[in-house]
Design an enzyme around this catalytic site. Structure first.
Site, PDB file in Angstrom:
ATOM      1  N   TYR A  15      36.678  49.238  50.672  1.00 16.32           N
ATOM      2  CA  TYR A  15      36.422  49.899  51.967  1.00 16.32           C
ATOM      3  C   TYR A  15      35.673  48.982  52.932  1.00 16.32           C
ATOM      4  O   TYR A  15      36.194  48.629  54.008  1.00 16.32           O
ATOM      5  CB  TYR A  15      35.643  51.188  51.679  1.00 16.32           C
ATOM      6  CG  TYR A  15      35.125  51.943  52.872  1.00 16.32           C
ATOM      7  CD1 TYR A  15      35.930  52.178  53.992  1.00 16.32           C
ATOM      8  CD2 TYR A  15      33.834  52.470  52.870  1.00 16.32           C
ATOM      9  CE1 TYR A  15      35.450  52.904  55.067  1.00 16.32           C
ATOM     10  CE2 TYR A  15      33.345  53.212  53.930  1.00 16.32           C
ATOM     11  CZ  TYR A  15      34.154  53.417  55.037  1.00 16.32           C
ATOM     12  OH  TYR A  15      33.663  54.138  56.091  1.00 16.32           O
ATOM     13  N   ILE A  16      34.497  48.547  52.561  1.00 15.41           N
ATOM     14  CA  ILE A  16      33.711  47.732  53.505  1.00 15.41           C
ATOM     15  C   ILE A  16      34.277  46.306  53.546  1.00 15.41           C
ATOM     16  O   ILE A  16      34.343  45.678  54.606  1.00 15.41           O
ATOM     17  CB  ILE A  16      32.216  47.737  53.124  1.00 15.41           C
ATOM     18  CG1 ILE A  16      31.704  49.182  53.023  1.00 15.41           C
ATOM     19  CG2 ILE A  16      31.395  46.971  54.166  1.00 15.41           C
ATOM     20  CD1 ILE A  16      30.295  49.318  52.490  1.00 15.41           C
ATOM     21  N   ASN A  39      39.140  49.720  42.080  1.00 16.49           N
ATOM     22  CA  ASN A  39      38.875  50.914  42.895  1.00 16.49           C
ATOM     23  C   ASN A  39      39.432  50.701  44.300  1.00 16.49           C
ATOM     24  O   ASN A  39      38.838  51.131  45.285  1.00 16.49           O
ATOM     25  CB  ASN A  39      37.360  51.178  42.923  1.00 16.49           C
ATOM     26  CG  ASN A  39      37.028  52.535  43.518  1.00 16.49           C
ATOM     27  OD1 ASN A  39      37.842  53.458  43.478  1.00 16.49           O
ATOM     28  ND2 ASN A  39      35.852  52.663  44.105  1.00 16.49           N
ATOM     29  N   ASP A  62      39.045  39.272  38.644  1.00 18.83           N
ATOM     30  CA  ASP A  62      37.852  40.018  38.263  1.00 18.83           C
ATOM     31  C   ASP A  62      36.688  39.032  38.303  1.00 18.83           C
ATOM     32  O   ASP A  62      36.719  38.017  37.608  1.00 18.83           O
ATOM     33  CB  ASP A  62      38.048  40.581  36.847  1.00 18.83           C
ATOM     34  CG  ASP A  62      36.924  41.521  36.445  1.00 18.83           C
ATOM     35  OD1 ASP A  62      35.784  41.313  36.922  1.00 18.83           O
ATOM     36  OD2 ASP A  62      37.180  42.449  35.670  1.00 18.83           O
ATOM     37  N   SER A 128      21.773  48.016  49.581  1.00 19.08           N
ATOM     38  CA  SER A 128      21.881  49.407  50.015  1.00 19.08           C
ATOM     39  C   SER A 128      20.510  49.974  50.353  1.00 19.08           C
ATOM     40  O   SER A 128      19.496  49.588  49.749  1.00 19.08           O
ATOM     41  CB  SER A 128      22.479  50.210  48.857  1.00 19.08           C
ATOM     42  OG  SER A 128      22.317  51.590  49.069  1.00 19.08           O
ATOM     43  N   TYR A 153      22.946  52.450  39.063  1.00 16.10           N
ATOM     44  CA  TYR A 153      23.593  51.861  40.244  1.00 16.10           C
ATOM     45  C   TYR A 153      22.536  51.277  41.187  1.00 16.10           C
ATOM     46  O   TYR A 153      22.608  50.125  41.600  1.00 16.10           O
ATOM     47  CB  TYR A 153      24.435  52.918  40.978  1.00 16.10           C
ATOM     48  CG  TYR A 153      24.689  52.579  42.416  1.00 16.10           C
ATOM     49  CD1 TYR A 153      25.628  51.610  42.761  1.00 16.10           C
ATOM     50  CD2 TYR A 153      23.952  53.179  43.441  1.00 16.10           C
ATOM     51  CE1 TYR A 153      25.830  51.262  44.081  1.00 16.10           C
ATOM     52  CE2 TYR A 153      24.145  52.841  44.761  1.00 16.10           C
ATOM     53  CZ  TYR A 153      25.085  51.877  45.079  1.00 16.10           C
ATOM     54  OH  TYR A 153      25.271  51.525  46.397  1.00 16.10           O
ATOM     55  N   LYS A 157      21.361  47.169  42.412  1.00 12.01           N
ATOM     56  CA  LYS A 157      21.152  46.633  43.769  1.00 12.01           C
ATOM     57  C   LYS A 157      19.789  45.928  43.836  1.00 12.01           C
ATOM     58  O   LYS A 157      19.663  44.855  44.409  1.00 12.01           O
ATOM     59  CB  LYS A 157      21.219  47.740  44.824  1.00 12.01           C
ATOM     60  CG  LYS A 157      22.593  48.357  44.994  1.00 12.01           C
ATOM     61  CD  LYS A 157      23.590  47.378  45.584  1.00 12.01           C
ATOM     62  CE  LYS A 157      24.987  47.936  45.702  1.00 12.01           C
ATOM     63  NZ  LYS A 157      26.024  46.908  45.882  1.00 12.01           N
ATOM     64  N   SER A 220      30.433  71.866  50.113  1.00  9.56           N
ATOM     65  CA  SER A 220      29.104  72.365  49.758  1.00  9.56           C
ATOM     66  C   SER A 220      28.062  71.544  50.501  1.00  9.56           C
ATOM     67  O   SER A 220      28.086  70.314  50.424  1.00  9.56           O
ATOM     68  CB  SER A 220      28.845  72.197  48.261  1.00  9.56           C
ATOM     69  OG  SER A 220      29.778  72.951  47.531  1.00  9.56           O
ATOM     70  N   ARG A 235      20.266  61.420  57.334  1.00  8.06           N
ATOM     71  CA  ARG A 235      20.730  60.090  56.953  1.00  8.06           C
ATOM     72  C   ARG A 235      21.068  59.305  58.222  1.00  8.06           C
ATOM     73  O   ARG A 235      21.224  59.870  59.303  1.00  8.06           O
ATOM     74  CB  ARG A 235      22.008  60.170  56.105  1.00  8.06           C
ATOM     75  CG  ARG A 235      21.844  60.802  54.737  1.00  8.06           C
ATOM     76  CD  ARG A 235      21.072  59.926  53.768  1.00  8.06           C
ATOM     77  NE  ARG A 235      20.979  60.511  52.453  1.00  8.06           N
ATOM     78  CZ  ARG A 235      20.053  61.396  52.072  1.00  8.06           C
ATOM     79  NH1 ARG A 235      19.121  61.804  52.930  1.00  8.06           N
ATOM     80  NH2 ARG A 235      20.049  61.869  50.847  1.00  8.06           N
TER      81      ARG A 235
HETATM   82  C1  UD1 Z   1      24.866  58.035  48.232  1.00 10.41           C
HETATM   83  C2  UD1 Z   1      24.111  57.555  47.019  1.00 10.41           C
HETATM   84  C3  UD1 Z   1      23.514  56.204  47.340  1.00 10.41           C
HETATM   85  C4  UD1 Z   1      24.641  55.247  47.711  1.00 10.41           C
HETATM   86  C5  UD1 Z   1      25.446  55.806  48.863  1.00 10.41           C
HETATM   87  C6  UD1 Z   1      26.670  54.955  49.075  1.00 10.41           C
HETATM   88  C7  UD1 Z   1      23.317  59.552  45.819  1.00 10.41           C
HETATM   89  C8  UD1 Z   1      22.138  60.378  45.449  1.00 10.41           C
HETATM   90  N1  UD1 Z   1      23.083  58.532  46.665  1.00 10.41           N
HETATM   91  O1  UD1 Z   1      23.949  58.139  49.324  1.00 10.41           O
HETATM   92  O2  UD1 Z   1      22.819  55.723  46.236  1.00 10.41           O
HETATM   93  O3  UD1 Z   1      24.109  54.001  48.078  1.00 10.41           O
HETATM   94  O4  UD1 Z   1      25.880  57.133  48.555  1.00 10.41           O
HETATM   95  O5  UD1 Z   1      27.398  55.406  50.157  1.00 10.41           O
HETATM   96  O6  UD1 Z   1      24.423  59.783  45.378  1.00 10.41           O
HETATM   97  N2  UD1 Z   1      26.199  65.959  50.959  1.00 10.41           N
HETATM   98  C9  UD1 Z   1      26.554  67.292  50.989  1.00 10.41           C
HETATM   99  N3  UD1 Z   1      27.733  67.674  50.419  1.00 10.41           N
HETATM  100  C10 UD1 Z   1      28.583  66.793  49.826  1.00 10.41           C
HETATM  101  C11 UD1 Z   1      28.217  65.413  49.802  1.00 10.41           C
HETATM  102  C12 UD1 Z   1      27.019  65.047  50.359  1.00 10.41           C
HETATM  103  O7  UD1 Z   1      25.825  68.123  51.525  1.00 10.41           O
HETATM  104  O8  UD1 Z   1      29.629  67.205  49.305  1.00 10.41           O
HETATM  105  C13 UD1 Z   1      24.952  65.542  51.611  1.00 10.41           C
HETATM  106  C14 UD1 Z   1      23.964  64.882  50.664  1.00 10.41           C
HETATM  107  O9  UD1 Z   1      23.098  65.823  50.126  1.00 10.41           O
HETATM  108  C15 UD1 Z   1      23.266  63.901  51.611  1.00 10.41           C
HETATM  109  C16 UD1 Z   1      24.305  63.558  52.654  1.00 10.41           C
HETATM  110  O10 UD1 Z   1      25.299  64.559  52.560  1.00 10.41           O
HETATM  111  O11 UD1 Z   1      22.214  64.544  52.259  1.00 10.41           O
HETATM  112  C17 UD1 Z   1      24.943  62.206  52.421  1.00 10.41           C
HETATM  113  O12 UD1 Z   1      25.426  62.155  51.084  1.00 10.41           O
HETATM  114  P1  UD1 Z   1      26.271  60.921  50.544  1.00 10.41           P
HETATM  115  O13 UD1 Z   1      27.407  60.638  51.454  1.00 10.41           O
HETATM  116  O14 UD1 Z   1      26.589  61.179  49.113  1.00 10.41           O
HETATM  117  O15 UD1 Z   1      25.270  59.684  50.699  1.00 10.41           O
HETATM  118  P2  UD1 Z   1      23.792  59.486  50.101  1.00 10.41           P
HETATM  119  O16 UD1 Z   1      23.420  60.549  49.152  1.00 10.41           O
HETATM  120  O17 UD1 Z   1      22.887  59.260  51.252  1.00 10.41           O
END
Ligand code: UD1
Length: 343
Positions: A15-16, A39, A62, A128, A153, A157, A220, A235
């Site tokens: 992706y990135i 992936n 790889d 990250s 993970y 990092k 959710s 975020r």
């Molecule tokens: C996540 C990882 C982080 C990683 C990053 C890569 C976790 C705890 N953290 O960050 O280590 O570097 O991805 O992109 O997994 N959310 C919902 N519903 C969903 C999915 C997410 O409400 O179905 C919310 C989460 O609670 C969060 C926000 O959306 O507040 C962003 O979530 P996500 O995209 O998974 O990123 P991070 O948790 O910030």
């Protein structure tokens, strides 16, 4: 061809990596992409070629395979590497820590060792914001202390950052930059490349676009009782094209010999906190659709809020996030529609 204008991009079909390959080529660099396609799909390399109109050197390699990697170093001249190749699923890393330590650290050490051995100076590492954990002060600066990692993970990092720092300190001619990404989202405006998670997405925006496409029934929202303005997590969502351009700025800095110290760290974000609810309502508004969603419990391990102080990247790299959240969320939906054949 001088190695100075050539960049090895490991994980460049991802992706990135694919978005970064495009921006490097747009900036006049040659890129050599290696990827084991664990992936990702080779289609994204085709996408890079379609967008840029340039043929890209691409090999299925790889990065854990030292002998194969050596062949790449023998075959191509490049002064810089951007190392993206890594596993990135937090939950999976808890269930299979060895898989993560093995893959993410061996591949990185292979890259660093060969860069040193072949006298190729510039190493850019994809780090990250996860290294900050639940930070005491927000926004986080590069000097905000890292918190102990809460997943293998995240630990890979932190350890890789430390490996790079120590190697830059110890070995003359090894330069490193770690870019700490906040939350990368969106897709190239051409909709020729974008994020393609396999299985059920863990990250918010792919889950949203798949819900809008009818693949997931309902989104959710993980927790609305956080101590934030609307109760949902905050975020810093960074457009993937903006993020890709930050890599170009970092490579420019390294190849121009402008680094002040031979190991530097930059936060790459927008500096603007956005809540889950704001993101999803903005998505609905700009794409003129309604998303089924419900509030659920918090997701274990989520921090309430994290966003970037970006002045170092702005001033030192001369880079700034430019896209609006609206543009980015439009591009995310355009990409999903393209992938799913939705008109
Ligand atoms: C996540 C990882 C982080 C990683 C990053 C890569 C976790 C705890 N953290 O960050 O280590 O570097 O991805 O992109 O997994 N959310 C919902 N519903 C969903 C999915 C997410 O409400 O179905 C919310 C989460 O609670 C969060 C926000 O959306 O507040 C962003 O979530 P996500 O995209 O998974 O990123 P991070 O948790 O910030």
């Amino acid at each position: 061809m001088s190695g100075k204008r050539t960049v090895l991009v490991s994980g460049g079909a991802g992706y990135i990596g694919s978005h970064t390959a495009v921006e490097l080529i747009n900036a006049g660099y040659n890129v050599v992409i290696i990827d084991n396609l664990s992936n990702s799909e080779s289609d994204s390399v085709t996408g890079v070629e379609q967008i840029t109109g340039k043929k890209v050197d691409f090999e299925v390699v790889d990065t854990c395979n030292t002998e194969r990697l050596k062949q790449v170093f023998d075959r191509y001249e490049f002064d810089s590497v951007i190392h993206f190749a890594a596993y990135k699923a937090v939950g999976e890393s808890m269930a299979e820590p060895l898989k993560y330590y093995q893959n993410n650290l061996v591949s990185f050490m292979n890259i660093v060792s060969l860069m040193k051995e072949y006298g190729r100076p510039n190493i850019l590492f994809s780090s990250s914001a996860t290294v900050y954990g639940d930070a005491e002060h927000l926004p986080v600066t590069e000097d905000t202390p890292r918190q102990p990692a809460t997943s293998p993970y995240g630990n890979t990092k932190q350890i890789a950052e430390d490996i790079l720092r120590d190697c830059c300190r110890a070995y003359a001619g090894v330069n490193g930059i770690a870019l700490r990404y906040f939350n990368p989202i969106g897709a190239h405006p051409s909709a020729l490349i974008g994020e393609l998670p396999r299985g059920v997405p863990n990250n918010l925006v792919p889950f949203i676009t798949q819900t809008a496409a009818g693949i997931r029934e309902c989104l959710s929202v993980f927790g609305n009782d956080y101590d934030t303005p609307d109760g949902t997590c905050l975020r810093d969502y960074i457009d993937v094209v903006d993020l890709a351009k930050a890599h170009v700025a970092a490579v420019d800095r390294m190849t121009a010999g402008k680094m002040e110290e031979n190991y530097e760290i930059f936060n790459i974000g927008t500096g603007r906190p956005v809540s889950v609810l704001e993101l999803l309502t903005t998505f609905e508004k700009v794409n003129d659709l309604k998303l089924p969603y419900r509030m659920t419990d918090r997701r274990p391990g989520d921090v309430p809020a994290v966003w970037a102080e970006t002045s170092r990247a702005n001033e030192v790299l001369g880079w700034k996030a430019e896209k609006t959240l609206e543009e980015t969320l439009r591009s995310a939906w355009e990409w999903e529609k393209k992938v799913r054949n939705i008109k």
